[in-house]
Design a protein around this motif. Structure first.
Motif, mmCIF file in Angstrom:
data_model
loop_
_atom_site.group_PDB
_atom_site.id
_atom_site.type_symbol
_atom_site.label_atom_id
_atom_site.label_comp_id
_atom_site.label_asym_id
_atom_site.label_seq_id
_atom_site.Cartn_x
_atom_site.Cartn_y
_atom_site.Cartn_z
ATOM 1 N N UNK A 1 0.849 -1.196 0.000
ATOM 2 C CA UNK A 1 0.000 0.000 0.000
ATOM 3 C C UNK A 1 0.887 1.250 0.000
ATOM 4 N N UNK A 2 1.978 1.204 0.777
ATOM 5 C CA UNK A 2 2.894 2.363 0.827
ATOM 6 C C UNK A 2 3.489 2.657 -0.549
ATOM 7 N N UNK A 3 3.856 1.579 -1.245
ATOM 8 C CA UNK A 3 4.466 1.784 -2.568
ATOM 9 C C UNK A 3 3.424 2.298 -3.574
ATOM 10 N N UNK A 4 2.194 1.823 -3.431
ATOM 11 C CA UNK A 4 1.122 2.344 -4.298
ATOM 12 C C UNK A 4 0.896 3.834 -4.014
ATOM 13 N N UNK A 5 0.964 4.192 -2.733
ATOM 14 C CA UNK A 5 0.822 5.615 -2.388
ATOM 15 C C UNK A 5 1.957 6.429 -2.995
ATOM 16 N N UNK A 6 3.139 5.826 -3.007
ATOM 17 C CA UNK A 6 4.306 6.506 -3.575
ATOM 18 C C UNK A 6 4.086 6.736 -5.085
ATOM 19 N N UNK A 7 3.503 5.719 -5.740
ATOM 20 C CA UNK A 7 3.216 5.853 -7.178
ATOM 21 C C UNK A 7 2.260 7.021 -7.408
ATOM 22 N N UNK A 8 1.263 7.120 -6.531
ATOM 23 C CA UNK A 8 0.300 8.222 -6.652
ATOM 24 C C UNK A 8 1.000 9.562 -6.481
ATOM 25 N N UNK A 9 1.886 9.599 -5.503
ATOM 26 C CA UNK A 9 2.620 10.849 -5.232
ATOM 27 C C UNK A 9 3.484 11.230 -6.441
ATOM 28 N N UNK A 10 4.187 10.260 -6.990
ATOM 29 C CA UNK A 10 5.068 10.532 -8.132
ATOM 30 C C UNK A 10 4.269 11.058 -9.326
ATOM 31 N N UNK A 11 3.090 10.456 -9.548
ATOM 32 C CA UNK A 11 2.294 10.839 -10.721
ATOM 33 C C UNK A 11 1.313 11.971 -10.426
ATOM 34 N N UNK A 12 1.322 12.410 -9.161
ATOM 35 C CA UNK A 12 0.426 13.497 -8.760
ATOM 36 C C UNK A 12 -1.043 13.167 -9.030
ATOM 37 N N UNK A 13 -1.416 11.936 -8.633
ATOM 38 C CA UNK A 13 -2.810 11.508 -8.737
ATOM 39 C C UNK A 13 -3.229 11.007 -7.343
ATOM 40 N N UNK A 14 -4.503 10.658 -7.180
ATOM 41 C CA UNK A 14 -4.948 10.232 -5.846
ATOM 42 C C UNK A 14 -4.619 8.742 -5.637
ATOM 43 N N UNK A 15 -4.369 8.333 -4.396
ATOM 44 C CA UNK A 15 -4.065 6.922 -4.137
ATOM 45 C C UNK A 15 -5.147 5.973 -4.666
ATOM 46 N N UNK A 16 -6.413 6.374 -4.562
ATOM 47 C CA UNK A 16 -7.483 5.468 -4.997
ATOM 48 C C UNK A 16 -7.370 5.156 -6.488
ATOM 49 N N UNK A 17 -6.828 6.103 -7.266
ATOM 50 C CA UNK A 17 -6.659 5.852 -8.705
ATOM 51 C C UNK A 17 -5.624 4.748 -8.943
ATOM 52 N N UNK A 18 -4.675 4.636 -8.033
ATOM 53 C CA UNK A 18 -3.677 3.565 -8.139
ATOM 54 C C UNK A 18 -4.281 2.248 -7.632
ATOM 55 N N UNK A 19 -4.977 2.311 -6.494
ATOM 56 C CA UNK A 19 -5.570 1.075 -5.938
ATOM 57 C C UNK A 19 -6.520 0.424 -6.948
ATOM 58 N N UNK A 20 -7.289 1.254 -7.652
ATOM 59 C CA UNK A 20 -8.257 0.717 -8.625
ATOM 60 C C UNK A 20 -7.557 -0.137 -9.678
ATOM 61 N N UNK A 21 -6.410 0.314 -10.113
ATOM 62 C CA UNK A 21 -5.672 -0.403 -11.161
ATOM 63 C C UNK A 21 -4.991 -1.645 -10.584
ATOM 64 N N UNK A 22 -4.358 -1.478 -9.445
ATOM 65 C CA UNK A 22 -3.611 -2.598 -8.850
ATOM 66 C C UNK A 22 -4.545 -3.754 -8.475
ATOM 67 N N UNK A 23 -5.738 -3.427 -7.999
ATOM 68 C CA UNK A 23 -6.658 -4.492 -7.595
ATOM 69 C C UNK A 23 -7.375 -5.118 -8.792
ATOM 70 N N UNK A 24 -7.334 -4.458 -9.945
ATOM 71 C CA UNK A 24 -8.016 -4.994 -11.125
ATOM 72 C C UNK A 24 -7.158 -6.030 -11.851
ATOM 73 N N UNK A 25 -5.865 -5.760 -11.985
ATOM 74 C CA UNK A 25 -4.990 -6.623 -12.793
ATOM 75 C C UNK A 25 -4.248 -7.640 -11.929
ATOM 76 N N UNK A 26 -4.323 -8.920 -12.332
ATOM 77 C CA UNK A 26 -3.608 -9.949 -11.558
ATOM 78 C C UNK A 26 -2.095 -9.850 -11.736
#
Ligand code: FES
Length: 177
Positions: free
Chosen positions: A54-79
């Motif tokens: 979760x921390x690394x996903x938050x980091x991805x959001x920070x790097x791309x300047x998007x919200x964490x939920x936008x990252x979680x949506x993608x990570x939880x969708x793709x196996x």
């Protein structure tokens, strides 16, 4: 439902990794950096033992300047993105139609029993994990599994035995780059 926050991961964004990420983002128009999310997540996952806390996903959001939920949506969708630690060798068995008809589950059950794990678990030595995934587009070669960047096809128990031995003897290449 399992809480993923219990899995700790050391995050290490090296200057080289950040440079590769910035290079990926540069392929997209100004303000559309979110479009780089998939390749950026792959880079981050590859650099962090093949999983995204979760921390690394938050980091991805920070790097791309998007919200964490936008990252979680993608990570939880793709196996292809792992949300908890996986083995060095992650055996991804296709369990969809053609593979299922060709007894993929029997081979997967055999593999789990041989390794002493259930699907989603990691062996005590950290070497192996086994997961079932949806169609990997190699239906004509069923049953099959993916290991790293490579497919192993027309699986039999004997082929699985050989594959596991090759992994233990460090004879398996995981990446094609
Ligand atoms: S059904 Fe297994 S690869 Fe398509």
């Amino acid at each position: 439902m399992e809480t993923l926050k219990k899995y700790h991961q050391d995050i290490n964004i090296t200057p080289e990794l950040m440079q590769r990420i910035q290079e990926l983002v540069s392929h997209y128009p100004e303000g559309k950096q979110k479009s780089a999310l998939l390749p950026v997540l792959h880079e981050l996952q590859d650099a962090h033992d093949n999983w995204l806390s979760v921390e690394l996903q938050n980091k991805a959001a920070e790097i791309l300047n998007i919200t964490p939920i936008e990252v979680y949506e993608v990570v939880t969708f793709y196996t292809m993105f792992n949300q908890k630690p996986v083995g060095k060798y992650m055996l991804e068995f296709c369990v969809t139609s053609c593979c299922a008809i060709n007894k993929a589950e029997d081979v997967m059950d055999y593999t789990c029993e041989k390794l002493g794990v259930k699907p989603g678990q990691v062996t005590a030595d950290g070497l192996f994990s086994v997961v079932g995934v949806q169609c990997l587009g190699a239906c004509g070669y069923a049953p099959m599994l993916q290991l790293g960047d490579f497919y192993h096809e027309h699986l039999t128990k004997e082929k699985v035995d050989q594959l596991i031995n090759d992994c233990k003897e460090d004879k398996i290449t995981l990446h094609d780059k």
